[in-house]
Design a protein around this motif. Structure first.
Motif: not given
Length: 237
Positions: A214-237
């Motif tokens: 439920e926290a995931v369901n609620r925070t995704i739209p909140l973060l998007r409204a704050a300008g966040y984009r959901f991506t995958l983690p980095a792959r090495g440096h």
């Protein structure tokens, strides 16, 4: 009631199968399609620049909360990383197949969630190979681009994981959902603790994870409204 859907509804109706096709194709991509090469560096950052974030989930799958979480991620059009325990993959192979089929990435989280921090290189390699075999018994030829050490007890695991083609995956924010404090508190911890580029550690297994879902369901739209984009983690440096 007869008649065609209004245009906006038709677009939403078409978007779901198109998204499903996109993520299924992504899940089927060969290992070489990923950018970067695994290194022993423990990554804790999301791909991209600016206000990006990656959601990751440990200790699953479990037959109650993993399907609910997958439904939320699908509805919200978010791809995530699932750090799978090998013994759970053996117990619930259909859920591992669903995770991959819906476009999420798989992560090796050891066979039985043991503390690998003091294990020898040979012991670690045997455990990681057994875990990969359990995952691939459910999803033949599965791409497993990440490894996450149980308890964050890394020891010699980063070098072994990189040698097996898996990037060690850490986190910047853990909301301590393994001790469920209530959904409102999980939402607060996530929203207060998030920083641009963070990999977030949560759980879909190891107990009742309904509050996390439920926290995931609620925070995704909140973060998007704050300008966040959901991506995958980095792959090495």
């Amino acid at each position: 009631m007869t008649g065609s859907r209004p245009p906006a509804v038709r677009l939403r109706h078409l978007a779901a199968p198109l998204f499903a096709l996109t993520v299924t194709l992504a899940a089927a991509s060969p290992a070489g399609a990923s950018t970067g090469h695994p290194t022993p560096t423990i990554v804790d950052t999301a791909r991209g620049h600016g206000t990006v974030v990656s959601y990751t989930f440990d200790d699953g799958p479990n037959p109650v909360d993993t399907p609910r979480l997958l439904a939320v991620l699908r509805a919200r059009h978010v791809r995530a990383v699932f750090c799978v325990q090998g013994d759970h993959a053996r117990e619930y192979p259909a859920l591992v197949r669903r995770i991959a089929a819906e476009g999420h990435l798989l992560c090796n989280h050891s066979l039985k969630h043991d503390d690998l921090g003091t294990w020898t290189v040979d012991q670690i390699r045997a455990d990681l190979l057994a875990t990969n075999a359990a995952i691939r018994a459910a999803v033949p030829h599965a791409h497993i681009p990440y490894f996450r050490a149980p308890f964050g007890s890394w020891g010699a695991t980063p070098e072994v994981a990189a040698g097996l083609g898996m990037q060690p995956l850490g986190w910047r924010l853990a909301i301590t959902d393994w001790e469920p404090p209530g959904t409102d508190e999980l939402v607060r911890r996530l929203m207060d603790g998030i920083t641009p580029g963070a990999v977030v550690l949560m759980h879909d297994g190891g107990g009742d994870r309904s509050q996390t879902v439920e926290a995931v369901n609620r925070t995704i739209p909140l973060l998007r409204a704050a300008g966040y984009r959901f991506t995958l983690p980095a792959r090495g440096h």
